[in-house]
Design an enzyme around this catalytic site. Structure first.
Site, PDB file in Angstrom:
ATOM      1  N   HIS A  90     -10.996  -1.292  11.797  1.00  0.00           N
ATOM      2  CA  HIS A  90      -9.887  -2.148  11.367  1.00  0.00           C
ATOM      3  C   HIS A  90      -9.643  -3.186  12.468  1.00  0.00           C
ATOM      4  O   HIS A  90      -8.676  -3.104  13.216  1.00  0.00           O
ATOM      5  CB  HIS A  90      -8.666  -1.242  11.159  1.00  0.00           C
ATOM      6  CG  HIS A  90      -7.511  -1.907  10.492  1.00  0.00           C
ATOM      7  ND1 HIS A  90      -6.229  -1.418  10.566  1.00  0.00           N
ATOM      8  CD2 HIS A  90      -7.418  -3.018   9.734  1.00  0.00           C
ATOM      9  CE1 HIS A  90      -5.415  -2.189   9.882  1.00  0.00           C
ATOM     10  NE2 HIS A  90      -6.106  -3.175   9.367  1.00  0.00           N
TER      11      HIS A  90
ATOM     12  N   SER B  12      -0.055  -2.759  12.506  1.00  0.00           N
ATOM     13  CA  SER B  12       0.561  -3.907  11.836  1.00  0.00           C
ATOM     14  C   SER B  12       1.729  -4.449  12.675  1.00  0.00           C
ATOM     15  O   SER B  12       2.261  -3.754  13.537  1.00  0.00           O
ATOM     16  CB  SER B  12       1.005  -3.544  10.432  1.00  0.00           C
ATOM     17  OG  SER B  12       1.773  -2.392  10.483  1.00  0.00           O
TER      18      SER B  12
ATOM     19  N   ARG C 253       1.825 -12.162  -0.107  1.00  0.00           N
ATOM     20  CA  ARG C 253       0.502 -12.403   0.477  1.00  0.00           C
ATOM     21  C   ARG C 253      -0.141 -13.673  -0.029  1.00  0.00           C
ATOM     22  O   ARG C 253       0.231 -14.205  -1.066  1.00  0.00           O
ATOM     23  CB  ARG C 253      -0.426 -11.236   0.090  1.00  0.00           C
ATOM     24  CG  ARG C 253       0.035  -9.867   0.571  1.00  0.00           C
ATOM     25  CD  ARG C 253      -0.432  -9.609   1.959  1.00  0.00           C
ATOM     26  NE  ARG C 253       0.039  -8.351   2.503  1.00  0.00           N
ATOM     27  CZ  ARG C 253      -0.618  -7.657   3.431  1.00  0.00           C
ATOM     28  NH1 ARG C 253      -1.775  -8.089   3.885  1.00  0.00           N
ATOM     29  NH2 ARG C 253      -0.109  -6.549   3.918  1.00  0.00           N
TER      30      ARG C 253
ATOM     31  N   ASP D 221      -9.596  -8.814   9.806  1.00  0.00           N
ATOM     32  CA  ASP D 221      -9.118  -7.476   9.443  1.00  0.00           C
ATOM     33  C   ASP D 221     -10.144  -6.358   9.630  1.00  0.00           C
ATOM     34  O   ASP D 221      -9.775  -5.264  10.013  1.00  0.00           O
ATOM     35  CB  ASP D 221      -8.640  -7.489   7.987  1.00  0.00           C
ATOM     36  CG  ASP D 221      -7.731  -6.315   7.650  1.00  0.00           C
ATOM     37  OD1 ASP D 221      -6.910  -5.938   8.502  1.00  0.00           O
ATOM     38  OD2 ASP D 221      -7.851  -5.770   6.537  1.00  0.00           O
TER      39      ASP D 221
ATOM     40  N   TYR E 240      -1.214  -3.896  -7.062  1.00  0.00           N
ATOM     41  CA  TYR E 240      -1.000  -4.599  -5.786  1.00  0.00           C
ATOM     42  C   TYR E 240      -2.313  -4.634  -4.992  1.00  0.00           C
ATOM     43  O   TYR E 240      -2.989  -3.605  -4.832  1.00  0.00           O
ATOM     44  CB  TYR E 240       0.106  -3.905  -4.972  1.00  0.00           C
ATOM     45  CG  TYR E 240       0.108  -4.392  -3.545  1.00  0.00           C
ATOM     46  CD1 TYR E 240       0.617  -5.656  -3.225  1.00  0.00           C
ATOM     47  CD2 TYR E 240      -0.467  -3.640  -2.530  1.00  0.00           C
ATOM     48  CE1 TYR E 240       0.557  -6.130  -1.927  1.00  0.00           C
ATOM     49  CE2 TYR E 240      -0.529  -4.110  -1.232  1.00  0.00           C
ATOM     50  CZ  TYR E 240      -0.016  -5.359  -0.941  1.00  0.00           C
ATOM     51  OH  TYR E 240      -0.095  -5.835   0.335  1.00  0.00           O
TER      52      TYR E 240
ATOM     53  N   LYS F 167      -9.630  -2.014   1.973  1.00  0.00           N
ATOM     54  CA  LYS F 167      -9.373  -0.769   2.716  1.00  0.00           C
ATOM     55  C   LYS F 167     -10.164   0.410   2.141  1.00  0.00           C
ATOM     56  O   LYS F 167     -10.673   1.234   2.895  1.00  0.00           O
ATOM     57  CB  LYS F 167      -7.887  -0.440   2.692  1.00  0.00           C
ATOM     58  CG  LYS F 167      -6.973  -1.564   3.152  1.00  0.00           C
ATOM     59  CD  LYS F 167      -7.242  -1.985   4.569  1.00  0.00           C
ATOM     60  CE  LYS F 167      -6.154  -2.953   5.041  1.00  0.00           C
ATOM     61  NZ  LYS F 167      -6.413  -3.440   6.387  1.00  0.00           N
TER      62      LYS F 167
ATOM     63  N   CYS G 139       1.629  -6.785  14.938  1.00  0.00           N
ATOM     64  CA  CYS G 139       1.287  -7.119  16.327  1.00  0.00           C
ATOM     65  C   CYS G 139       0.581  -8.477  16.425  1.00  0.00           C
ATOM     66  O   CYS G 139       0.028  -8.819  17.467  1.00  0.00           O
ATOM     67  CB  CYS G 139       0.393  -6.045  16.926  1.00  0.00           C
ATOM     68  SG  CYS G 139       1.263  -4.510  17.273  1.00  0.00           S
TER      69      CYS G 139
ATOM     70  N   ARG H 125       0.854  -1.183   0.000  1.00  0.00           N
ATOM     71  CA  ARG H 125       0.000   0.000   0.000  1.00  0.00           C
ATOM     72  C   ARG H 125       0.893   1.236   0.000  1.00  0.00           C
ATOM     73  O   ARG H 125       1.958   1.242   0.600  1.00  0.00           O
ATOM     74  CB  ARG H 125      -0.893   0.038   1.242  1.00  0.00           C
ATOM     75  CG  ARG H 125      -2.032  -0.966   1.204  1.00  0.00           C
ATOM     76  CD  ARG H 125      -3.001  -0.747   2.349  1.00  0.00           C
ATOM     77  NE  ARG H 125      -2.402  -1.007   3.634  1.00  0.00           N
ATOM     78  CZ  ARG H 125      -1.962  -0.088   4.477  1.00  0.00           C
ATOM     79  NH1 ARG H 125      -2.081   1.197   4.177  1.00  0.00           N
ATOM     80  NH2 ARG H 125      -1.426  -0.415   5.622  1.00  0.00           N
TER      81      ARG H 125
HETATM   82  C1  OXD Z   1      -3.028  -3.826   6.406  1.00  0.00           C
HETATM   83  C2  OXD Z   1      -3.529  -5.047   5.756  1.00  0.00           C
HETATM   84  O1  OXD Z   1      -2.083  -3.216   5.894  1.00  0.00           O
HETATM   85  O2  OXD Z   1      -4.498  -5.609   6.282  1.00  0.00           O
HETATM   86  O3  OXD Z   1      -3.577  -3.444   7.435  1.00  0.00           O
HETATM   87  O4  OXD Z   1      -3.002  -5.444   4.704  1.00  0.00           O
HETATM   88 MN    MN Z   2      -5.363  -4.552   7.875  1.00  0.00          MN
END
Ligand code: OXD
Ligand code: MN
Length: 589
Positions: A228, A250, A373, A279, A199, A208, A252, A71
């Site tokens: 989120h 992220s 991913r 997510d 991507y 998102k 965690c 991202r």
């Molecule tokens: C993020 C994802 O970046 O879920 O939060 O990919």
């Molecule tokens: Mn996320």
């Protein structure tokens, strides 16, 4: 092929066709036959590589451009009439400036290409949570990934009927030029436009762009929350399942917690855990005044490296069929995939994520990109909740915020009440992983883990949280956890992973007023006897260290929060300033 008589949809699609001038237009109907045909086509052009269908049935590999692997927050915009409504944490441009700029880029961008019209639903089609949208794209990878991540096709068109209430999204790979890459949300027009990226995080618009940036703005207008957050069901030995929604920045372990496996002793006693989502949570206040949460997605877009039988066996099992892998290594021996920390045996005859020959020597080059991913259906997950498709969602007993803090935040604490809980969410932070060297890292605030995803002014978003809680007595209680406290050698003290269930057990007992707690300057802390440490390598003294509050560090924290709040153009709700003052007062008395 899918069809609709919805004039608003047809007119809008026609406008986009005139703009992008594709060679042909294909409506995605959601059928297996159409998906299969698209997979074949993508394999033919090299957009996808078909993996070993015996070992990985239905699985494919896709590589994004090397300049396009994550991202890009710097190219992500919230475009609304007034800059103050986007707030200081978002890039902003006026729609009158952004639309012409984007239209110029999209103009003719699909010449000689097909335009795919993807009707999709976020949420169970027809449910009170569901919102419908369209993504018009020139990428088969996007079509196939959206078909994993969301519900797509004719059923969505049927549910939409002739309503003009839909999210309008267009995407074109164009030429993946990073200098002209844009991921743009127009919340006031329910419109998303992304260009020059292929991507997933930038272009699978249901995720998102829609489910957080556009939906948070919709939630503000309509009185609900788009968050989120993972959603997890914890089943106790009595068979009662209680639901937790949790937000983490992220790195965690959010996906690991979403698919947690209870420790062996707990399993023996009958504990189970169920994944509703990893997510995103859409949360509405039900008629009973409780908060009901649903995961609007239908798949996982998970980080591959680090996923293995120990860290997350459920995620690993999820990827074994019907999955699109992105930017992982290809084992040429048997046409399977590999990534760092999958196991200790990197393939010697392989292609790395760039498609270059690779001999498994991780010291020289990585096999998989660190942000490689997997895109897998959530229904593949061995611990998927039986309530995942419940159109009403699941009732939340607790909301959990967390971060990665080496010294400051205790293992767990409970907020005093709703407003204090919103304060706790607003000050969420993680330290850069200097934690592993024993040093306190640089603190990055990430309120409610929404920093890059809030579609409007973050301070207005906090006010919305305060208002949503004020409207009901039955709201969930709010907690904060930190799995990452370190000792003087920089080693993590708490074992983490499945053992985190021990902390969730306390959280749920508190949620049902089943156990006492201690009052501390920052909120309620567990009595050490109430966190079960039987069977783990942790002494009571260590546990009490994990629950210790270092007042000097917290006083520094207060200063840091004050500076952070000062960046919000005077819009931080008075209630949150009052909470900060209360914290300071508590630390000084
Ligand atoms: C993020 C994802 O970046 O879920 O939060 O990919
Ligand atoms: Mn996320």
């Amino acid at each position: 092929m899918a069809s609709t008589n919805n004039q608003a949809v047809l007119d809008w699609v026609d406008e986009q066709i005139a703009l992008m001038q594709p060679e042909k237009v294909v409506w995605i109907d959601g059928s297996k036959a159409q998906q299969e045909q698209l997979r074949e086509e993508a394999c033919h052009t090299g957009e996808l590589h078909k993996l070993n269908q015996e070992k990985l049935p239905g699985c494919y590999l896709h590589r994004s451009d090397p300049n396009d692997v994550a991202r890009v927050e710097s190219r992500t915009f919230i475009c609304c009439d007034k800059q103050e409504n986007a707030g200081p944490t978002n890039n902003w441009m006026h729609p009158d400036e952004m639309y012409p700029k984007l239209r110029k880029l999209f103009n003719g961008s699909m010449k000689d290409k097909a335009l795919y019209v993807i009707p999709y639903s976020m949420g169970v089609v027809g449910s009170p949570f569901a919102k419908y949208g369209f993504e018009l794209t020139d990428s088969i990878y996007v079509v196939l990934s959206m078909a994993i991540m969301t519900r797509v096709g004719q059923e969505v068109l049927d549910a939409l009927g002739d309503s003009p209430d839909f999210i309008k999204g267009i995407h074109s790979n164009k030429d993946i030029n990073p200098d002209e890459r844009y991921i743009v949300q127009f919340p006031e027009d329910n419109t998303i436009m992304s260009i020059n990226s292929g991507y997933g995080g930038n272009v699978l618009q249901g995720k998102k762009c829609f489910s957080l940036r556009i939906a948070s703005h919709l939630g503000k207008q309509e009185g609900w929350l788009a968050e989120h957050m993972l959603i997890l069901g914890v089943q106790n030995p009595k068979g009662e399942v209680r639901y937790i929604a949790a937000a983490f920045p992220s790195a965690c372990g959010k996906t690991n917690l979403a698919m947690i496996i209870p420790p062996a002793g707990y399993q023996k006693d009958g504990w189970k855990a169920w994944c509703v989502g990893d997510d995103i949570a859409w949360i509405r206040t039900g008629e009973d005044g409780r908060f009901w949460a649903a995961n609007p997605e239908y798949g996982f877009f998970g980080v591959a490296p680090g996923t293995n039988v120990e860290s997350n066996p459920n995620a690993l099992a999820t990827t074994h069929k019907d999955t699109i892998f992105i930017n992982v290594a290809l084992n040429l021996q048997d046409d399977t995939v590999w990534w760092e920390k999958l196991d200790k045996k990197p393939p010697e005859n392989a292609l790395d994520w760039l498609g270059n020959p690779w001999n498994g020597d991780c010291a020289t080059t990585k096999g998989a990109h660190p942000n490689s991913r997997f895109t897998s259906p959530i229904t593949n997950c061995p611990c998927v909740s039986p309530e995942f498709e419940n159109p009403q969602g699941v009732p939340l007993s607790a909301i959990v915020f967390g971060g990665r803090r080496a010294k400051t935040a205790p293992l767990v604490y409970q907020s005093r009440d709703w407003n204090h809980g919103v304060f706790v969410g607003s000050i969420m932070a993680s330290e850069t992983t200097a934690a592993s060297t024993g040093k306190v890292g640089v603190v990055r605030r990430d309120p409610m883990a929404m920093l890059p995803f809030c579609g409007y002014h973050m301070a207005d978003y906090w006010q919305h949280w305060l208002d949503t809680g004020k409207a009901t007595e039955n709201r969930p209680k709010i907690f904060n956890v930190n799995w990452f406290r370190t000792d003087e050698n920089g080693e993590f003290i708490w074992p983490g992973f499945g053992e985190n269930l021990r902390v969730l057990e306390w959280i749920l007992r508190r949620a049902f007023d089943d156990v006492d707690a201690q009052v501390s300057p920052i909120g309620y802390l567990p009595n050490t006897k109430d966190i079960n440490i039987e069977g783990i390598d942790l002494t009571e003294e260590q546990l009490s260290g994990l629950l210790n509050i270092d007042k000097d560090l917290w006083k520094e924290e207060v200063e840091n929060i004050r500076e952070f709040y000062a960046d919000f153009n005077g819009k931080v709700p008075a209630e949150l300033w009052a909470q900060l003052e209360q914290l300071e007062h508590n630390l000084n008395s």
